[in-house]
Design a protein around this motif. Structure first.
Motif, PDB file in Angstrom:
ATOM      1  N   SER A 288       0.815  -1.217   0.000  1.00 38.38           N
ATOM      2  CA  SER A 288       0.000   0.000   0.000  1.00 38.38           C
ATOM      3  C   SER A 288       0.843   1.259   0.000  1.00 38.38           C
ATOM      4  CB  SER A 288      -0.951   0.010   1.207  1.00 38.38           C
ATOM      5  OG  SER A 288      -0.233  -0.143   2.419  1.00 38.38           O
ATOM      6  N   SER A 289       2.069   1.191   0.495  1.00 36.82           N
ATOM      7  CA  SER A 289       2.940   2.362   0.445  1.00 36.82           C
ATOM      8  C   SER A 289       3.446   2.565  -0.978  1.00 36.82           C
ATOM      9  CB  SER A 289       4.118   2.174   1.407  1.00 36.82           C
ATOM     10  OG  SER A 289       4.764   0.937   1.172  1.00 36.82           O
ATOM     11  N   VAL A 290       3.697   3.830  -1.339  1.00 34.50           N
ATOM     12  CA  VAL A 290       4.248   4.136  -2.659  1.00 34.50           C
ATOM     13  C   VAL A 290       5.769   4.165  -2.567  1.00 34.50           C
ATOM     14  CG1 VAL A 290       2.214   5.458  -3.328  1.00 34.50           C
ATOM     15  CG2 VAL A 290       4.192   6.649  -2.354  1.00 34.50           C
ATOM     16  N   ALA A 291       6.445   3.834  -3.654  1.00 35.00           N
ATOM     17  CA  ALA A 291       7.906   3.834  -3.695  1.00 35.00           C
ATOM     18  C   ALA A 291       8.385   4.708  -4.835  1.00 35.00           C
ATOM     19  CB  ALA A 291       8.444   2.415  -3.858  1.00 35.00           C
ATOM     20  N   ILE A 292       9.365   5.559  -4.530  1.00 39.44           N
ATOM     21  CA  ILE A 292       9.938   6.480  -5.507  1.00 39.44           C
ATOM     22  C   ILE A 292      11.438   6.220  -5.557  1.00 39.44           C
ATOM     23  CG2 ILE A 292      10.297   8.900  -6.124  1.00 39.44           C
ATOM     24  CD1 ILE A 292       7.804   9.536  -4.401  1.00 39.44           C
ATOM     25  N   ASN A 293      11.948   5.867  -6.731  1.00 39.37           N
ATOM     26  CA  ASN A 293      13.357   5.514  -6.901  1.00 39.37           C
ATOM     27  C   ASN A 293      14.113   6.650  -7.581  1.00 39.37           C
ATOM     28  OD1 ASN A 293      12.741   3.008  -5.862  1.00 39.37           O
ATOM     29  ND2 ASN A 293      12.897   1.925  -7.808  1.00 39.37           N
ATOM     30  N   TYR A 294      15.249   7.031  -6.986  1.00 35.06           N
ATOM     31  CA  TYR A 294      16.185   7.917  -7.684  1.00 35.06           C
ATOM     32  C   TYR A 294      17.408   7.078  -8.042  1.00 35.06           C
ATOM     33  CZ  TYR A 294      19.493  11.418  -9.046  1.00 35.06           C
ATOM     34  OH  TYR A 294      20.413  12.132  -9.775  1.00 35.06           O
ATOM     35  N   HIS A 295      17.678   6.963  -9.345  1.00 32.73           N
ATOM     36  CA  HIS A 295      18.723   6.081  -9.835  1.00 32.73           C
ATOM     37  C   HIS A 295      20.049   6.829  -9.933  1.00 32.73           C
ATOM     38  CE1 HIS A 295      16.086   2.669 -10.746  1.00 32.73           C
ATOM     39  NE2 HIS A 295      15.183   3.600 -10.975  1.00 32.73           N
ATOM     40  N   VAL A 296      20.990   6.423  -9.095  1.00 34.61           N
ATOM     41  CA  VAL A 296      22.303   7.065  -9.044  1.00 34.61           C
ATOM     42  C   VAL A 296      23.228   6.475 -10.099  1.00 34.61           C
ATOM     43  CG1 VAL A 296      24.317   7.519  -7.587  1.00 34.61           C
ATOM     44  CG2 VAL A 296      22.018   7.540  -6.589  1.00 34.61           C
ATOM     45  N   GLY A 314      20.307   9.076 -12.959  1.00 32.51           N
ATOM     46  CA  GLY A 314      19.687  10.390 -12.907  1.00 32.51           C
ATOM     47  C   GLY A 314      18.193  10.394 -13.101  1.00 32.51           C
ATOM     48  N   ASP A 315      17.596   9.243 -13.428  1.00 29.04           N
ATOM     49  CA  ASP A 315      16.141   9.171 -13.605  1.00 29.04           C
ATOM     50  C   ASP A 315      15.449   9.062 -12.249  1.00 29.04           C
ATOM     51  OD1 ASP A 315      16.564   9.168 -16.318  1.00 29.04           O
ATOM     52  OD2 ASP A 315      16.034   7.059 -16.626  1.00 29.04           O
ATOM     53  N   LEU A 316      14.274   9.680 -12.159  1.00 30.08           N
ATOM     54  CA  LEU A 316      13.411   9.579 -10.977  1.00 30.08           C
ATOM     55  C   LEU A 316      12.176   8.793 -11.385  1.00 30.08           C
ATOM     56  CD1 LEU A 316      13.092  10.644  -7.978  1.00 30.08           C
ATOM     57  CD2 LEU A 316      11.604  12.394  -8.970  1.00 30.08           C
ATOM     58  N   LEU A 317      11.855   7.752 -10.641  1.00 29.60           N
ATOM     59  CA  LEU A 317      10.801   6.834 -11.065  1.00 29.60           C
ATOM     60  C   LEU A 317       9.828   6.553  -9.926  1.00 29.60           C
ATOM     61  CD1 LEU A 317       9.604   4.759 -13.080  1.00 29.60           C
ATOM     62  CD2 LEU A 317      11.331   3.133 -12.299  1.00 29.60           C
ATOM     63  N   LEU A 318       8.551   6.854 -10.167  1.00 32.33           N
ATOM     64  CA  LEU A 318       7.489   6.371  -9.291  1.00 32.33           C
ATOM     65  C   LEU A 318       7.290   4.910  -9.682  1.00 32.33           C
ATOM     66  CD1 LEU A 318       5.251   6.696  -7.183  1.00 32.33           C
ATOM     67  CD2 LEU A 318       3.770   7.600  -8.996  1.00 32.33           C
ATOM     68  N   SER A 319       8.074   4.052  -9.045  1.00 28.30           N
ATOM     69  CA  SER A 319       8.181   2.661  -9.488  1.00 28.30           C
ATOM     70  C   SER A 319       7.139   1.755  -8.877  1.00 28.30           C
ATOM     71  CB  SER A 319       9.571   2.121  -9.142  1.00 28.30           C
ATOM     72  OG  SER A 319       9.745   2.101  -7.737  1.00 28.30           O
ATOM     73  N   PHE A 338      18.415   5.127  -4.547  1.00 30.49           N
ATOM     74  CA  PHE A 338      17.751   5.503  -3.304  1.00 30.49           C
ATOM     75  C   PHE A 338      16.247   5.350  -3.514  1.00 30.49           C
ATOM     76  CE2 PHE A 338      21.665   8.036  -2.611  1.00 30.49           C
ATOM     77  CZ  PHE A 338      21.985   7.596  -1.343  1.00 30.49           C
ATOM     78  N   THR A 339      15.575   4.688  -2.567  1.00 30.36           N
ATOM     79  CA  THR A 339      14.130   4.538  -2.613  1.00 30.36           C
ATOM     80  C   THR A 339      13.521   5.225  -1.399  1.00 30.36           C
ATOM     81  OG1 THR A 339      14.274   2.424  -3.776  1.00 30.36           O
ATOM     82  CG2 THR A 339      12.210   2.909  -2.646  1.00 30.36           C
ATOM     83  N   VAL A 340      12.563   6.104  -1.656  1.00 27.72           N
ATOM     84  CA  VAL A 340      11.810   6.768  -0.591  1.00 27.72           C
ATOM     85  C   VAL A 340      10.388   6.219  -0.635  1.00 27.72           C
ATOM     86  CG1 VAL A 340      10.931   8.968   0.276  1.00 27.72           C
ATOM     87  CG2 VAL A 340      13.242   8.838  -0.699  1.00 27.72           C
ATOM     88  N   GLN A 341       9.895   5.790   0.501  1.00 25.31           N
ATOM     89  CA  GLN A 341       8.600   5.111   0.556  1.00 25.31           C
ATOM     90  C   GLN A 341       7.852   5.557   1.818  1.00 25.31           C
ATOM     91  OE1 GLN A 341       9.041   1.132  -0.939  1.00 25.31           O
ATOM     92  NE2 GLN A 341       7.492   0.330   0.447  1.00 25.31           N
ATOM     93  N   ASP A 342       6.550   5.805   1.704  1.00 19.59           N
ATOM     94  CA  ASP A 342       5.779   6.290   2.852  1.00 19.59           C
ATOM     95  C   ASP A 342       5.300   5.157   3.764  1.00 19.59           C
ATOM     96  OD1 ASP A 342       3.913   5.332   1.040  1.00 19.59           O
ATOM     97  OD2 ASP A 342       2.637   7.107   1.090  1.00 19.59           O
ATOM     98  N   HIS A 343       6.147   4.182   3.926  1.00 14.48           N
ATOM     99  CA  HIS A 343       5.947   3.000   4.749  1.00 14.48           C
ATOM    100  C   HIS A 343       5.686   3.347   6.226  1.00 14.48           C
ATOM    101  CE1 HIS A 343       7.000  -1.421   4.868  1.00 14.48           C
ATOM    102  NE2 HIS A 343       7.330  -1.158   6.116  1.00 14.48           N
ATOM    103  N   PRO A 344       6.527   4.202   6.874  1.00 16.51           N
ATOM    104  CA  PRO A 344       6.300   4.504   8.296  1.00 16.51           C
ATOM    105  C   PRO A 344       4.963   5.181   8.566  1.00 16.51           C
ATOM    106  CG  PRO A 344       8.521   5.137   7.644  1.00 16.51           C
ATOM    107  CD  PRO A 344       7.771   4.831   6.388  1.00 16.51           C
ATOM    108  N   GLN A 345       4.540   6.010   7.638  1.00 16.15           N
ATOM    109  CA  GLN A 345       3.248   6.687   7.782  1.00 16.15           C
ATOM    110  C   GLN A 345       2.115   5.670   7.823  1.00 16.15           C
ATOM    111  OE1 GLN A 345       2.583  10.537   5.646  1.00 16.15           O
ATOM    112  NE2 GLN A 345       1.378   9.201   4.342  1.00 16.15           N
TER     113      GLN A 345
END
Length: 387
Positions: A288-296, A314-319, A338-345
């Motif tokens: 249910s959490s969304v994941a956003i990937n920034y590809h280094v 350098g791509d940013l992906l709502l994966s 790097f993946t940022v995800q609203d998991h803790p929320q």
């Protein structure tokens, strides 16, 4: 404003409110947005555009990256804002505090983050977080532009009507760090939690408590956190088959069981070494959490609900929009992301559902036993399943 469905029986009450008949209504299902890739070239063009001209009065050169399905014109995912932030050499921002969570990832350059009397220096690929309602500012003392991606839960707070921010004086002095109940400046018989009633009222464990428990909540001290990439990356897998982890979480102890970098977001670093053997496609997983990937670094592709999306540095992906099946397939170049995800929320609101096997159970993470024996992300040996 959401349109009224004429097929649903609705009565307008004298107060102006509506009573909407939901008798027999079908069970709710997630309504995820489509996956989205923003190319590195598009981010670079955005950086170039906001870098031109004089600095704004508050010093904040920034641009939001907005999903085409955003109804507010500000969200990259329904509850997540992603901004590109730039400071040119010698520039700084005015002090600000706001009640949204902030994750900062440095894309290029160097600079200093000041938060409530503390400061750290950021370099490329470093990650830092700014706690809610702590005055903060950024300063570029380097020779080139300092460029960052900033993630926040501002869209969610705006939807709730509770998003708050204010400028603070440059000479603002932080208060004493709180390690226990806040002094409410109330008479002792009111403010003393020890005298507040607290009764068990049924065998289920339900309790009745005094109002003091609601207004004098034990704080969990939080502060500026910094994950230097030089240190973090050195603790990850360096070569194929070395047995080291290929994905790790950037953990802030103040988030406790939510396992986050902030109370709203976790951040993971995935680092798969060059030369690994690419995997054949297979079933993915969803949550249910969304994941956003920034590809280094590294190339490859993701498959989201059957749609292939290639990625490059350098791509940013709502994966992983909420509840869409997804899987990722790095090429032999390996991967740093790097993946940022609203998991803790979702953990905090008891809404985190997870399905690892698309034919298996749907787990309520944080409320029941979670996904155990989860070996896929630990390393990248040939006998283990893909991430």
């Amino acid at each position: 404003m959401t349109a009224i469905d004429p097929r649903v029986p609705t009565v307008v009450l004298d107060s102006g409110a509506r009573a909407v008949d939901t008798s027999g209504e079908a069970a709710a299902r997630p309504t995820p947005w489509a996956p989205l890739r923003i190319l590195a070239a598009e981010i670079e063009a955005t950086i170039e555009r906001i870098s031109t001209g004089p600095a704004p009065d508050n010093g904040r050169r920034s641009a939001l990256l907005v999903h085409p399905e955003s109804t507010t014109g500000r969200s990259f995912a329904p509850g997540v804002e992603v901004a590109v932030e730039v400071l040119l050499p010698g520039e700084s921002t005015t002090p600000l505090r706001r009640n949204s969570s902030i994750v900062q990832i440095c894309l290029a350059g160097t600079g200093t983050v000041h938060v409530a009397g503390a400061s750290i220096d950021m370099a490329r690929n470093d990650v830092a977080t700014v706690p809610s309602m702590k005055p903060h500012r950024f300063r570029n003392d380097g020779d080139g532009p300092w460029i960052r991606l900033a993630y926040s839960n501002a869209p969610l707070l705006a939807h709730l009507g509770t998003l708050y921010a204010e400028e603070v004086p440059a000479d603002w002095v932080p208060g004493t760090v709180v390690d226990g109940p806040i002094d409410m400046d109330e008479p002792a018989e009111v403010a003393d939690r020890g005298s507040a009633p607290d009764h068990e009222v049924s065998p289920t464990g339900a309790r009745l408590r005094g109002y003091e428990f609601l207004v004098d909540i034990e704080p969990v001290p939080d502060r500026l956190r910094h994950w230097p990439y030089r240190t973090v990356s050195g603790l990850m897998s360096q070569s194929t088959g070395d047995g080291e982890r290929t994905i790790m979480a950037l953990y802030n102890p103040a988030t406790e069981r939510r396992q986050g970098a902030t109370g709203s977001f976790f951040v993971t670093l995935s680092r798969i070494p060059h030369g690994h053997r690419p995997r054949p496609e297979g079933a993915g997983h969803r949550h249910s959490s969304v994941a956003i990937n920034y590809h280094v670094e590294g190339t490859g592709y993701s498959v989201v609900d059957g749609r292939r999306i290639d990625f490059a540095p350098g791509d940013l992906l709502l994966s992983a929009p909420s509840w869409r099946e997804h899987a990722h397939y790095p090429s032999e170049t390996g991967l740093t992301v790097f993946t940022v995800q609203d998991h803790p929320q979702h953990i905090a609101t008891e809404s985190l559902i997870w399905q690892e096997d698309m034919n298996g159970p749907i787990l309520a993470l944080g409320l029941e036993r979670g996904q155990t024996g989860y070996i896929a992300p630990r390393n990248w040996d040939d006998d283990l399943p893909r991430i």
